[in-house]
Write an enzyme that holds these catalytic residues in place. Structure first.
Site, PDB file in Angstrom:
ATOM      1  N   CYS A  48     -10.991 -26.166 -71.760  1.00 29.85           N
ATOM      2  CA  CYS A  48     -11.009 -26.615 -70.271  1.00 29.85           C
ATOM      3  C   CYS A  48     -12.194 -27.270 -69.888  1.00 29.85           C
ATOM      4  O   CYS A  48     -13.287 -26.821 -70.028  1.00 29.85           O
ATOM      5  CB  CYS A  48     -10.756 -25.452 -69.685  1.00 29.85           C
ATOM      6  N   CYS A  52     -15.595 -22.035 -64.921  1.00 27.96           N
ATOM      7  CA  CYS A  52     -15.165 -20.544 -64.332  1.00 27.96           C
ATOM      8  C   CYS A  52     -15.957 -19.591 -65.313  1.00 27.96           C
ATOM      9  O   CYS A  52     -15.851 -19.499 -66.378  1.00 27.96           O
ATOM     10  CB  CYS A  52     -13.766 -20.239 -64.498  1.00 27.96           C
ATOM     11  N   CYS A  55     -14.346 -17.282 -68.075  1.00 32.12           N
ATOM     12  CA  CYS A  55     -13.239 -17.596 -68.881  1.00 32.12           C
ATOM     13  C   CYS A  55     -13.553 -18.191 -70.375  1.00 32.12           C
ATOM     14  O   CYS A  55     -14.550 -19.146 -70.543  1.00 32.12           O
ATOM     15  CB  CYS A  55     -12.763 -18.962 -68.207  1.00 32.12           C
ATOM     16  N   CYS A  92       5.320 -15.738 -68.773  1.00 33.67           N
ATOM     17  CA  CYS A  92       4.425 -16.397 -68.246  1.00 33.67           C
ATOM     18  C   CYS A  92       3.551 -17.388 -69.081  1.00 33.67           C
ATOM     19  O   CYS A  92       2.996 -16.997 -70.118  1.00 33.67           O
ATOM     20  CB  CYS A  92       3.335 -15.549 -67.435  1.00 33.67           C
ATOM     21  N   CYS A 124       7.127 -18.089 -65.240  1.00 32.43           N
ATOM     22  CA  CYS A 124       5.922 -18.399 -64.569  1.00 32.43           C
ATOM     23  C   CYS A 124       5.213 -19.242 -65.256  1.00 32.43           C
ATOM     24  O   CYS A 124       5.160 -19.155 -66.548  1.00 32.43           O
ATOM     25  CB  CYS A 124       5.348 -16.862 -64.116  1.00 32.43           C
ATOM     26  N   CYS A 184       2.331 -16.409 -57.201  1.00 33.34           N
ATOM     27  CA  CYS A 184       1.589 -15.501 -57.555  1.00 33.34           C
ATOM     28  C   CYS A 184      -0.011 -15.504 -57.704  1.00 33.34           C
ATOM     29  O   CYS A 184      -0.361 -16.747 -58.022  1.00 33.34           O
ATOM     30  CB  CYS A 184       2.286 -15.324 -59.276  1.00 33.34           C
ATOM     31  N   ARG A 256       0.412  -6.421 -60.071  1.00 35.04           N
ATOM     32  CA  ARG A 256       0.399  -6.340 -61.302  1.00 35.04           C
ATOM     33  C   ARG A 256      -0.916  -5.879 -61.954  1.00 35.04           C
ATOM     34  O   ARG A 256      -2.057  -6.394 -61.668  1.00 35.04           O
ATOM     35  CB  ARG A 256       0.657  -7.886 -61.757  1.00 35.04           C
TER      36      ARG A 256
HETATM   37  N1  SAM Z   1      -6.656 -22.976 -65.849  1.00 29.97           N
HETATM   38  C1  SAM Z   1      -5.715 -22.370 -65.139  1.00 29.97           C
HETATM   39  C2  SAM Z   1      -6.239 -21.644 -64.029  1.00 29.97           C
HETATM   40  O1  SAM Z   1      -7.496 -21.332 -63.886  1.00 29.97           O
HETATM   41  O2  SAM Z   1      -5.724 -21.518 -62.864  1.00 29.97           O
HETATM   42  C3  SAM Z   1      -4.455 -21.395 -65.658  1.00 29.97           C
HETATM   43  C4  SAM Z   1      -5.266 -20.301 -66.679  1.00 29.97           C
HETATM   44  S1  SAM Z   1      -6.423 -19.116 -66.083  1.00 29.97           S
HETATM   45  C5  SAM Z   1      -7.024 -18.468 -67.640  1.00 29.97           C
HETATM   46  C6  SAM Z   1      -5.516 -18.094 -65.387  1.00 29.97           C
HETATM   47  C7  SAM Z   1      -6.346 -16.597 -64.571  1.00 29.97           C
HETATM   48  O3  SAM Z   1      -6.727 -15.921 -65.756  1.00 29.97           O
HETATM   49  C8  SAM Z   1      -7.437 -16.978 -63.990  1.00 29.97           C
HETATM   50  O4  SAM Z   1      -7.339 -17.480 -62.800  1.00 29.97           O
HETATM   51  C9  SAM Z   1      -8.260 -15.957 -64.132  1.00 29.97           C
HETATM   52  O5  SAM Z   1      -7.797 -14.898 -62.918  1.00 29.97           O
HETATM   53  C10 SAM Z   1      -7.600 -15.091 -65.304  1.00 29.97           C
HETATM   54  N2  SAM Z   1      -8.557 -14.912 -66.313  1.00 29.97           N
HETATM   55  C11 SAM Z   1      -9.493 -15.618 -67.216  1.00 29.97           C
HETATM   56  N3  SAM Z   1     -10.145 -15.281 -68.087  1.00 29.97           N
HETATM   57  C12 SAM Z   1     -10.092 -13.935 -67.461  1.00 29.97           C
HETATM   58  C13 SAM Z   1     -11.140 -12.761 -68.061  1.00 29.97           C
HETATM   59  N4  SAM Z   1     -12.124 -12.964 -68.809  1.00 29.97           N
HETATM   60  N5  SAM Z   1     -10.892 -11.651 -67.468  1.00 29.97           N
HETATM   61  C14 SAM Z   1      -9.985 -11.399 -66.597  1.00 29.97           C
HETATM   62  N6  SAM Z   1      -9.384 -12.344 -66.056  1.00 29.97           N
HETATM   63  C15 SAM Z   1      -9.304 -13.653 -66.520  1.00 29.97           C
HETATM   64 FE1  SF4 Z   2      -9.959 -23.766 -67.072  1.00 28.61          FE
HETATM   65 FE2  SF4 Z   2     -10.175 -20.887 -67.692  1.00 28.61          FE
HETATM   66 FE3  SF4 Z   2     -10.999 -21.915 -65.328  1.00 28.61          FE
HETATM   67 FE4  SF4 Z   2      -8.515 -21.820 -66.099  1.00 28.61          FE
HETATM   68  S1  SF4 Z   2      -9.862 -20.220 -65.640  1.00 28.61           S
HETATM   69  S2  SF4 Z   2      -9.653 -23.744 -65.141  1.00 28.61           S
HETATM   70  S3  SF4 Z   2      -8.674 -22.243 -68.363  1.00 28.61           S
HETATM   71  S4  SF4 Z   2     -12.055 -22.618 -67.240  1.00 28.61           S
END
Ligand code: SAM
Ligand code: SF4
Ligand code: DTB
Length: 320
Positions: A48, A52, A55, A92, A124, A184, A256
């Site tokens: 990606c 973030c 992530c 999901c 979802c 959500c 959730r």
């Molecule tokens: N890329 C899309 C986005 O960011 O909207 C969808 C997938 S993203 C992985 C979905 C959600 O997973 C993020 O908004 C975040 O809240 C959660 N998430 C990702 N990594 C995480 C982590 N290490 N611990 C807890 N929640 C996490």
């Molecule tokens: Fe990309 Fe992870 Fe951010 Fe979703 S949460 S936009 S997968 S870096």
């Protein structure tokens, strides 16, 4: 309109009083026996472009998660079928995209949505930012809900993510709502945010009109290679405090208990259910990180005497 001061008062009330109040609201609007089991599947993992800080799927961090192509429709449908057989009523699908681009991949996701919907599961997706036209196509394909998290307060957001703005999140959520898809939207705790950030986050969510139908509360799963790898662990009492506030402020929402359950004892999870959580993700992995084993969750629910939620399709046919 719920005022910031009202949220602060609630958030800072004594823990047992807060949980007791949340429990009262919960009993008024929900049944304890109704805990929805959801299954997550990462349909497009890693690579990606976003930054973030939490992530594991961000390409810029060396986390050991390799980029993969979008999964086959048949594989997704067979995974959803297994999830349904194991008692999940919501499926999901997550993609490590910044935003959806029109084209072959999106068409393939629409096919997945339609086929998972045909199984009688709530469906979802969480695919990053989407336009109003894309939201409409997802709705037409049979999407029940779209997950797009605020993650934290507007002011702390800029410390966690720099490649997009809070307003971008709000715009996507508006597109989802306008298309008639259920919203959500939740966040992550344990990223170094203050109590004021948590109050702000809850205040923003609770003032959505209409409020989100589904509110995932995640505890950070610290992943090596990400900037938040060494974040101090979240106190379970702080996790439960936010769940209780979410239940009181958004009485009808499904709250959730999402990522981070491996760092909670079964007793802490039981307290979270008493405080108003009424859904968990089951299965050994979330998107890329581990989750409690299915058998452990089944044993926990049995001990608590709760039954999973009936599929919404069944509920609808009962209502006819
Ligand atoms: N890329 C899309 C986005 O960011 O909207 C969808 C997938 S993203 C992985 C979905 C959600 O997973 C993020 O908004 C975040 O809240 C959660 N998430 C990702 N990594 C995480 C982590 N290490 N611990 C807890 N929640 C996490
Ligand atoms: Fe990309 Fe992870 Fe951010 Fe979703 S949460 S936009 S997968 S870096
Ligand atoms: C949400 O708020 N939590 C889920 C779901 N929405 C998509 C995702 C949690 C992901 C945890 C990190 C991982 O497994 O990669």
């Amino acid at each position: 309109m719920i005022s910031f001061e009202d949220v602060r008062k609630l958030f800072t009330s004594p823990f047992l009083q807060l949980v007791s109040q949340a429990n009262e609201v919960h009993q008024k609007y929900h049944r304890f026996a109704d805990i929805q089991l959801c299954t997550l599947l990462s349909i497009k993992t890693g690579g990606c472009p976003e930054d973030c800080a939490y992530c594991p799927q961000a390409a810029r961090y060396d986390t050991g998660v390799d980029a993969q192509k979008l999964l086959d429709v048949d594989f997704v449908v067979s995974t959803a079928t297994k999830a349904k057989d194991a008692g999940a009523t919501r499926f999901c699908m997550g993609a490590a995209w910044r935003e959806v681009r029109d084209g072959r991949d999106f068409d393939q996701v629409l096919e997945m949505v339609s086929k998972v919907n045909d199984l009688g599961l709530e469906v979802c997706t969480t695919l990053g930012m989407i336009t109003d036209a894309q939201a409409k196509r997802l709705k037409e394909a049979g999407l029940s809900a779209y997950n797009h998290n605020l993650d934290t307060s507007e002011s702390y957001y800029g410390k966690i993510i720099r490649t997009r703005e809070y307003q971008d999140r709000l715009d996507t959520l508006e597109n989802v709502r306008q298309a008639g898809i259920s919203v959500c939207c939740g966040g992550i705790l344990g990223m170094g945010e203050t109590d004021d950030d948590r109050i702000n986050f809850l205040h923003t969510l609770a003032n959505f009109d209409p409020q989100p139908e589904s509110v995932p509360i995640n505890a950070l799963v610290p992943v090596e290679g990400t900037p938040l790898a060494d974040a101090p662990p979240l106190d379970p009492f702080d996790f439960i405090r936010v769940i209780a506030c979410a239940r009181i402020l958004m009485p009808r929402a499904r709250v959730r208990l999402s990522a981070g359950r491996l760092s909670l004892s079964q007793e802490a999870q039981a307290l979270a259910f008493l405080a108003g959580a009424n859904s968990i993700f089951t299965g050994d992995t979330l998107l890329t990180t581990p989750n409690p084993a299915f058998n452990e969750d089944a044993a926990l629910l049995k001990k608590l005497g709760v039954k999973p939620k009936a599929p919404f399709a069944m509920e609808m046919s009962l209502a006819e």
